[in-house]
Design a protein around this motif. Structure first.
Motif, mmCIF file in Angstrom:
data_model
loop_
_atom_site.group_PDB
_atom_site.id
_atom_site.type_symbol
_atom_site.label_atom_id
_atom_site.label_comp_id
_atom_site.label_asym_id
_atom_site.label_seq_id
_atom_site.Cartn_x
_atom_site.Cartn_y
_atom_site.Cartn_z
ATOM 1 N N UNK A 1 0.803 -1.230 0.000
ATOM 2 C CA UNK A 1 0.000 0.000 0.000
ATOM 3 C C UNK A 1 0.834 1.278 0.000
ATOM 4 N N UNK A 2 2.077 1.221 0.466
ATOM 5 C CA UNK A 2 2.905 2.424 0.527
ATOM 6 C C UNK A 2 3.558 2.759 -0.807
ATOM 7 N N UNK A 3 3.227 2.004 -1.879
ATOM 8 C CA UNK A 3 3.769 2.278 -3.191
ATOM 9 C C UNK A 3 5.038 1.522 -3.513
ATOM 10 N N UNK A 4 5.566 0.791 -2.555
ATOM 11 C CA UNK A 4 6.765 0.000 -2.790
ATOM 12 C C UNK A 4 6.372 -1.406 -3.261
ATOM 13 N N UNK A 5 7.281 -2.030 -3.982
ATOM 14 C CA UNK A 5 7.046 -3.384 -4.496
ATOM 15 C C UNK A 5 8.227 -4.265 -4.119
ATOM 16 N N UNK A 6 7.915 -5.476 -3.660
ATOM 17 C CA UNK A 6 8.950 -6.463 -3.359
ATOM 18 C C UNK A 6 8.950 -7.524 -4.454
ATOM 19 N N UNK A 7 10.121 -7.728 -5.052
ATOM 20 C CA UNK A 7 10.286 -8.756 -6.073
ATOM 21 C C UNK A 7 11.162 -9.860 -5.485
ATOM 22 N N UNK A 8 10.687 -11.091 -5.581
ATOM 23 C CA UNK A 8 11.400 -12.244 -5.029
ATOM 24 C C UNK A 8 11.670 -13.253 -6.134
ATOM 25 N N UNK A 9 12.900 -13.733 -6.186
ATOM 26 C CA UNK A 9 13.282 -14.771 -7.146
ATOM 27 C C UNK A 9 13.628 -16.046 -6.383
ATOM 28 N N UNK A 10 13.093 -17.172 -6.840
ATOM 29 C CA UNK A 10 13.412 -18.477 -6.278
ATOM 30 C C UNK A 10 13.900 -19.368 -7.418
ATOM 31 N N UNK A 11 15.039 -19.994 -7.226
ATOM 32 C CA UNK A 11 15.616 -20.855 -8.263
ATOM 33 C C UNK A 11 15.934 -22.226 -7.680
ATOM 34 N N UNK A 12 15.791 -23.257 -8.493
ATOM 35 C CA UNK A 12 16.143 -24.618 -8.072
ATOM 36 C C UNK A 12 16.903 -25.315 -9.199
ATOM 37 N N UNK A 13 17.790 -26.237 -8.817
ATOM 38 C CA UNK A 13 18.447 -27.095 -9.785
ATOM 39 C C UNK A 13 19.609 -26.477 -10.536
ATOM 40 N N UNK A 14 20.115 -25.329 -10.055
ATOM 41 C CA UNK A 14 21.274 -24.714 -10.707
ATOM 42 C C UNK A 14 22.563 -25.352 -10.188
ATOM 43 N N UNK A 15 23.699 -24.839 -10.627
ATOM 44 C CA UNK A 15 24.969 -25.348 -10.114
ATOM 45 C C UNK A 15 25.075 -25.023 -8.628
ATOM 46 N N UNK A 16 25.544 -25.947 -7.816
ATOM 47 C CA UNK A 16 25.628 -25.705 -6.368
ATOM 48 C C UNK A 16 26.759 -24.744 -6.002
ATOM 49 N N UNK A 17 26.518 -24.004 -4.931
ATOM 50 C CA UNK A 17 27.542 -23.133 -4.337
ATOM 51 C C UNK A 17 28.163 -22.194 -5.372
ATOM 52 N N UNK A 18 27.324 -21.531 -6.112
ATOM 53 C CA UNK A 18 27.806 -20.646 -7.174
ATOM 54 C C UNK A 18 27.081 -19.305 -7.115
ATOM 55 N N UNK A 19 27.807 -18.224 -7.466
ATOM 56 C CA UNK A 19 27.229 -16.886 -7.576
ATOM 57 C C UNK A 19 26.610 -16.699 -8.956
ATOM 58 N N UNK A 20 25.441 -16.089 -8.974
ATOM 59 C CA UNK A 20 24.767 -15.707 -10.219
ATOM 60 C C UNK A 20 24.319 -14.255 -10.093
ATOM 61 N N UNK A 21 24.339 -13.540 -11.192
ATOM 62 C CA UNK A 21 23.693 -12.238 -11.259
ATOM 63 C C UNK A 21 22.275 -12.421 -11.799
#
Length: 226
Positions: free
Chosen positions: A106-126
């Motif tokens: 209601x305050x005009x802000x938006x929360x975007x959430x990303x959930x990923x599964x099955x990618x390479x383990x213990x790795x950084x992604x952008x």
């Protein structure tokens, strides 16, 4: 007429009166039952109102309660009409998944959430929100969404390429290759139509001038609603 005849006539007359009285009683009983039955008549319940109460709109298909937009996909190699595409099957294996939730407040802000599964383990992604839908190559998704567009493209100026003006969702996977990332900002998604996809990159996003917003190769893309 002898006495026996008189007695017979009297008995016949009495039987006639008795039958008549019984018939009248039965008729009265039926009338009473009919009247009483009128009081017991049941009426069919009124059909439920199919329309929502005044001021309450029906939830659009594909939209979660509260105005949330949820987009999900299982990554596979490109095919026409596919919503989740991997451009690097080693980094984003076929069968891995992504889920994007865009939740306005209601305050005009938006929360975007990303959930990923099955990618390479213990790795950084952008990861970022991009302005066009996914296509045969990662470049088809266009540049990053920016609340205030940079007049110079490609945008590498930290004044525009930053996590407040853009939507950055960088993450690191766990030992199973799963991850969750979330960010909140004042992006006007509802007033625009240039936030159309979620792109996974090969490394975390840079912030220094001349490289701000860059995160390496585009590994995968998911068409998404925000």
């Amino acid at each position: 007429m002898n006495g026996d005849g008189k007695d017979g006539q009297l008995m016949h007359f009495q039987r006639t009166r008795l039958v008549t009285a019984l018939a009248g009683a039965c008729t009265a009983g039926l009338l009473l039952a009919g009247c009483a039955g009128g009081d017991d008549e049941r009426t069919e319940p009124a059909p439920a109102d199919q329309n929502p109460p005044a001021g309450q709109q029906q939830q659009p298909e594909g939209q979660e309660p509260g105005g949330q937009e949820v987009s999900t996909g299982t990554f596979e190699e490109f095919a026409p009409d596919r919503d989740a595409i991997t451009y690097d099957p080693q980094a984003v294996p076929p069968g891995s998944t992504a889920k994007i939730t865009s939740a306005p407040a209601p305050d005009g802000r938006t929360t975007v959430t990303a959930e990923a599964t099955g990618l390479q383990p213990d790795r950084d992604y952008g990861a970022h929100v991009h302005v066009r839908e996914c296509g045969p190559t990662g470049q088809d998704a266009g540049p990053h969404f920016q609340q205030n567009p940079d007049p110079v493209q490609p945008s590498v100026d930290p004044a525009y390429a930053n996590p407040q003006n853009e939507v950055w969702l960088d993450f690191r996977t766990d030992a199973q290759g799963n991850a969750t990332s979330s960010t909140t900002g004042t992006w006007a998604f509802g007033e625009r139509d240039d936030a159309q996809s979620f792109v996974i990159h090969e490394e975390h996003t840079h912030t220094q001038p001349g490289q701000a917003g860059e995160a390496g190769a585009r590994l995968a893309c998911l068409n998404a609603d925000f």
